[in-house]
Design a protein around this motif. Sequence first.
Motif, PDB file in Angstrom:
ATOM      1  N   GLU A 176      18.375 -39.037 -20.812  1.00 35.20           N
ATOM      2  CA  GLU A 176      18.963 -37.723 -20.471  1.00 35.20           C
ATOM      3  C   GLU A 176      18.477 -37.305 -19.078  1.00 35.20           C
ATOM      4  OE1 GLU A 176      21.069 -36.073 -22.915  1.00 35.20           O
ATOM      5  OE2 GLU A 176      20.701 -37.822 -24.175  1.00 35.20           O
ATOM      6  N   THR A 177      17.249 -37.686 -18.752  1.00 33.14           N
ATOM      7  CA  THR A 177      16.693 -37.300 -17.447  1.00 33.14           C
ATOM      8  C   THR A 177      17.407 -38.027 -16.314  1.00 33.14           C
ATOM      9  OG1 THR A 177      14.580 -36.967 -18.561  1.00 33.14           O
ATOM     10  CG2 THR A 177      14.526 -37.041 -16.155  1.00 33.14           C
ATOM     11  N   MET A 178      17.765 -39.286 -16.526  1.00 30.50           N
ATOM     12  CA  MET A 178      18.545 -40.017 -15.510  1.00 30.50           C
ATOM     13  C   MET A 178      19.828 -39.268 -15.191  1.00 30.50           C
ATOM     14  SD  MET A 178      18.217 -43.864 -17.021  1.00 30.50           S
ATOM     15  CE  MET A 178      19.373 -44.686 -15.924  1.00 30.50           C
ATOM     16  N   ALA A 179      20.410 -38.652 -16.229  1.00 26.99           N
ATOM     17  CA  ALA A 179      21.664 -37.921 -16.045  1.00 26.99           C
ATOM     18  C   ALA A 179      21.423 -36.506 -15.523  1.00 26.99           C
ATOM     19  CB  ALA A 179      22.417 -37.865 -17.381  1.00 26.99           C
ATOM     20  N   GLY A 180      20.169 -36.184 -15.232  1.00 26.42           N
ATOM     21  CA  GLY A 180      19.858 -34.854 -14.699  1.00 26.42           C
ATOM     22  C   GLY A 180      19.894 -33.770 -15.758  1.00 26.42           C
ATOM     23  N   LEU A 181      19.802 -34.161 -17.032  1.00 24.47           N
ATOM     24  CA  LEU A 181      19.912 -33.171 -18.106  1.00 24.47           C
ATOM     25  C   LEU A 181      18.533 -32.761 -18.614  1.00 24.47           C
ATOM     26  CD1 LEU A 181      22.894 -34.784 -20.026  1.00 24.47           C
ATOM     27  CD2 LEU A 181      22.950 -32.945 -18.329  1.00 24.47           C
ATOM     28  N   ASN A 182      18.528 -31.704 -19.394  1.00 29.49           N
ATOM     29  CA  ASN A 182      17.288 -31.165 -19.952  1.00 29.49           C
ATOM     30  C   ASN A 182      17.059 -31.790 -21.332  1.00 29.49           C
ATOM     31  OD1 ASN A 182      15.498 -29.498 -21.468  1.00 29.49           O
ATOM     32  ND2 ASN A 182      15.861 -27.817 -20.044  1.00 29.49           N
ATOM     33  N   PHE A 183      16.076 -32.677 -21.420  1.00 28.33           N
ATOM     34  CA  PHE A 183      15.857 -33.420 -22.660  1.00 28.33           C
ATOM     35  C   PHE A 183      15.465 -32.503 -23.821  1.00 28.33           C
ATOM     36  CE2 PHE A 183      13.389 -36.296 -25.475  1.00 28.33           C
ATOM     37  CZ  PHE A 183      14.425 -37.156 -25.787  1.00 28.33           C
ATOM     38  N   PHE A 184      14.691 -31.499 -23.506  1.00 28.89           N
ATOM     39  CA  PHE A 184      14.262 -30.521 -24.514  1.00 28.89           C
ATOM     40  C   PHE A 184      15.492 -29.891 -25.182  1.00 28.89           C
ATOM     41  CE2 PHE A 184      12.773 -25.887 -24.733  1.00 28.89           C
ATOM     42  CZ  PHE A 184      12.105 -26.025 -25.943  1.00 28.89           C
ATOM     43  N   HIS A 185      16.500 -29.578 -24.401  1.00 31.12           N
ATOM     44  CA  HIS A 185      17.717 -28.983 -24.956  1.00 31.12           C
ATOM     45  C   HIS A 185      18.486 -29.985 -25.808  1.00 31.12           C
ATOM     46  CE1 HIS A 185      18.045 -25.566 -21.723  1.00 31.12           C
ATOM     47  NE2 HIS A 185      16.837 -25.660 -22.257  1.00 31.12           N
ATOM     48  N   ALA A 186      18.544 -31.233 -25.331  1.00 29.03           N
ATOM     49  CA  ALA A 186      19.282 -32.262 -26.097  1.00 29.03           C
ATOM     50  C   ALA A 186      18.639 -32.453 -27.469  1.00 29.03           C
ATOM     51  CB  ALA A 186      19.289 -33.582 -25.325  1.00 29.03           C
TER      52      ALA A 186
ATOM     53  N   GLN B 105      10.341 -40.316 -16.864  1.00 30.02           N
ATOM     54  CA  GLN B 105      11.373 -40.687 -15.905  1.00 30.02           C
ATOM     55  C   GLN B 105      11.494 -39.599 -14.869  1.00 30.02           C
ATOM     56  OE1 GLN B 105      13.769 -43.322 -16.091  1.00 30.02           O
ATOM     57  NE2 GLN B 105      14.799 -42.545 -14.272  1.00 30.02           N
ATOM     58  N   ARG B 106      11.733 -39.984 -13.602  1.00 34.00           N
ATOM     59  CA  ARG B 106      12.126 -38.985 -12.609  1.00 34.00           C
ATOM     60  C   ARG B 106      13.647 -38.960 -12.515  1.00 34.00           C
ATOM     61  NH1 ARG B 106       7.544 -39.550  -7.978  1.00 34.00           N
ATOM     62  NH2 ARG B 106       8.536 -37.691  -7.139  1.00 34.00           N
ATOM     63  N   PRO B 107      14.208 -37.752 -12.375  1.00 35.63           N
ATOM     64  CA  PRO B 107      15.668 -37.657 -12.339  1.00 35.63           C
ATOM     65  C   PRO B 107      16.246 -38.460 -11.173  1.00 35.63           C
ATOM     66  CG  PRO B 107      14.672 -35.476 -12.450  1.00 35.63           C
ATOM     67  CD  PRO B 107      13.560 -36.449 -12.230  1.00 35.63           C
ATOM     68  N   GLY B 108      17.452 -38.974 -11.382  1.00 39.77           N
ATOM     69  CA  GLY B 108      18.187 -39.600 -10.285  1.00 39.77           C
ATOM     70  C   GLY B 108      17.694 -40.977  -9.888  1.00 39.77           C
TER      71      GLY B 108
ATOM     72  N   TYR C 206      16.473 -45.206 -11.027  1.00 40.98           N
ATOM     73  CA  TYR C 206      16.732 -46.285 -11.995  1.00 40.98           C
ATOM     74  C   TYR C 206      15.970 -45.976 -13.279  1.00 40.98           C
ATOM     75  CZ  TYR C 206      12.015 -47.838 -10.915  1.00 40.98           C
ATOM     76  OH  TYR C 206      10.654 -47.886 -10.776  1.00 40.98           O
ATOM     77  N   ASP C 207      16.251 -46.732 -14.318  1.00 37.76           N
ATOM     78  CA  ASP C 207      15.627 -46.506 -15.632  1.00 37.76           C
ATOM     79  C   ASP C 207      14.148 -46.901 -15.565  1.00 37.76           C
ATOM     80  OD1 ASP C 207      15.207 -46.228 -18.339  1.00 37.76           O
ATOM     81  OD2 ASP C 207      16.201 -48.097 -18.879  1.00 37.76           O
ATOM     82  N   GLN C 208      13.275 -45.906 -15.486  1.00 38.14           N
ATOM     83  CA  GLN C 208      11.876 -46.208 -15.182  1.00 38.14           C
ATOM     84  C   GLN C 208      11.002 -46.520 -16.397  1.00 38.14           C
ATOM     85  OE1 GLN C 208      11.513 -42.591 -12.700  1.00 38.14           O
ATOM     86  NE2 GLN C 208      11.020 -43.961 -11.009  1.00 38.14           N
ATOM     87  N   ASP C 209      11.322 -45.904 -17.544  1.00 38.76           N
ATOM     88  CA  ASP C 209      10.558 -46.201 -18.774  1.00 38.76           C
ATOM     89  C   ASP C 209       9.051 -46.032 -18.590  1.00 38.76           C
ATOM     90  OD1 ASP C 209      12.722 -46.771 -20.452  1.00 38.76           O
ATOM     91  OD2 ASP C 209      12.772 -48.872 -19.881  1.00 38.76           O
ATOM     92  N   PHE C 210       8.658 -44.976 -17.894  1.00 41.70           N
ATOM     93  CA  PHE C 210       7.234 -44.751 -17.647  1.00 41.70           C
ATOM     94  C   PHE C 210       6.480 -44.326 -18.912  1.00 41.70           C
ATOM     95  CE2 PHE C 210       8.086 -43.465 -12.969  1.00 41.70           C
ATOM     96  CZ  PHE C 210       7.890 -44.770 -12.545  1.00 41.70           C
ATOM     97  N   ARG C 211       5.187 -44.455 -18.849  1.00 38.97           N
ATOM     98  CA  ARG C 211       4.283 -43.988 -19.907  1.00 38.97           C
ATOM     99  C   ARG C 211       4.621 -42.529 -20.261  1.00 38.97           C
ATOM    100  NH1 ARG C 211       0.461 -43.866 -16.885  1.00 38.97           N
ATOM    101  NH2 ARG C 211      -0.149 -41.691 -16.928  1.00 38.97           N
ATOM    102  N   PHE C 212       4.650 -42.231 -21.563  1.00 37.77           N
ATOM    103  CA  PHE C 212       5.031 -40.882 -21.996  1.00 37.77           C
ATOM    104  C   PHE C 212       4.152 -39.824 -21.312  1.00 37.77           C
ATOM    105  CE2 PHE C 212       4.549 -37.289 -25.031  1.00 37.77           C
ATOM    106  CZ  PHE C 212       5.825 -36.779 -24.848  1.00 37.77           C
ATOM    107  N   GLY C 213       4.814 -38.801 -20.794  1.00 31.52           N
ATOM    108  CA  GLY C 213       4.092 -37.664 -20.228  1.00 31.52           C
ATOM    109  C   GLY C 213       3.478 -37.929 -18.867  1.00 31.52           C
TER     110      GLY C 213
ATOM    111  N   GLU D 147       5.150 -38.067 -15.952  1.00 31.19           N
ATOM    112  CA  GLU D 147       5.921 -37.461 -14.867  1.00 31.19           C
ATOM    113  C   GLU D 147       6.263 -35.994 -15.118  1.00 31.19           C
ATOM    114  OE1 GLU D 147       6.988 -38.243 -11.882  1.00 31.19           O
ATOM    115  OE2 GLU D 147       6.049 -40.215 -11.901  1.00 31.19           O
ATOM    116  N   SER D 148       6.957 -35.746 -16.226  1.00 31.09           N
ATOM    117  CA  SER D 148       7.531 -34.407 -16.425  1.00 31.09           C
ATOM    118  C   SER D 148       6.693 -33.614 -17.429  1.00 31.09           C
ATOM    119  CB  SER D 148       8.987 -34.514 -16.868  1.00 31.09           C
ATOM    120  OG  SER D 148       9.229 -35.735 -17.530  1.00 31.09           O
ATOM    121  N   PHE D 149       5.586 -33.115 -16.933  1.00 31.39           N
ATOM    122  CA  PHE D 149       4.601 -32.490 -17.819  1.00 31.39           C
ATOM    123  C   PHE D 149       5.206 -31.353 -18.645  1.00 31.39           C
ATOM    124  CE2 PHE D 149       0.774 -33.382 -14.775  1.00 31.39           C
ATOM    125  CZ  PHE D 149       1.106 -34.723 -14.784  1.00 31.39           C
TER     126      PHE D 149
END
Length: 389
Positions: free
Chosen positions: A223-233, A251-254, A256-263, A265-267
């Motif tokens: 959802e973050t790749m698409a610039g959406l709010n995951f909490f809302h989804a 993931q950072r918005p915009g 490639y699919d980064q699949d980073f360690r949970f938490g 990036e987007s605290f």
Amino acid sequence: MAASYQPSKSDKFTFGLWTIGNPGRDPFGEPVRPPLKPHEIVKIVGELGGYGVNFHDNDLIPIDASASERDSILRDFKKALDDHGVCVPMATTNLFSDPIFRDGAFTSNDARVRAYALQKTMNAMDLGASLGAKTYVFWGGREGTEVDASKDPRDGIKHFRDALNFLCEYSNDQGYGLRFALEAKPNEPRGDIYFATTGNYLGFIETLDHPEMVGVNPEVAHETMAGLNFFHAVGQALEAGKLFHIDLNDQRPGRYDQDFRFGSESFKICFFLVKLLEDSGYEGPRHFDAHAYRTEDLEGVKAFAAGCMRTYLILKEKAERWNADKEIQDLLAAIKREDPELESLCRGYSAEKAKALKARAFDRKEICRHPLQYERLDQLTCEVIYGVR
Ligand code: GCO
Ligand code: MN
Ligand code: MN
């Protein structure tokens, strides 16, 4: 609120074999880590305090394995599950790696590919169910296009529906009792993937023969790749009773699919996500669909996996702190203005209510005079997350 942030089985943390086992291949570079055997991954998950492992059919049994290879892999895998008290809550099918899926699986233009995808999925469901899986995930990574001239999206959707209807019946026929969780992603590996967001799937599910068997598996990164709010989804999925599974990563918005360690990036979104999962009483696994940076060796992979779980537990404690914070709760109480008479007027239509509502006078200026104090509320929330509150 002293906490060790040490995971235990009751936290229901799970990892895909493909996550801890990710060798660090990317579109520009070869693997950086030697492959891990499924039973070695089970050991790592068990020793770190994880609850379960999930797999694609071919994470466990290579697509061309012989019967004796299959038996020996399964023997080692089952032994490791027993030895380490690790379970298999979810299974899925690899419908994207083999060249046969180059233009889709269930949505391919080629009836032979669609039939093979169904056959492969039934076999994978047999495997998953035999190891105890109760949730079956569908991620349609190749179900999409680069060339829109090639497919009418309405046909793609119809084919996908036919496949899911068939497989729901198959699960029931076999008595597997599986629940299906559909995972949306906007793009990658296809230019555009059908059902780009969790919301798309929530709409689609109601058109199936057995909508009660089918829910969603939202993923932070997607959802973050698409610039959406995951909490809302996730909020919409929970409210609809459709959160059957969840893929946690970052993931950072915009990008490639980064699949980073949970938490990592987007605290703030991850904080609200954990708070929502915990406050809502979500009982499913907390599945980490992420992988370690390409810089890491095996120790780094373990640090990555431990970090996913530790961060979840830290955020869980922050959520408890936020819920117990008097100043925050006072601000929230002040925002909400209840009015039982008006609320009953607005709920459940009748011609009388409509008439009464239309006759009602509202003092717009007076209603706006009440300050909302969101600056203060958000600052306090940030301070909880930053650890000074
Ligand atoms: C991805 C997906 C996958 C799926 C997995 C299980 O972007 O690669 O997130 O990891 O979650 O195939 O269905
Ligand atoms: Mn993903
Ligand atoms: Mn995923």
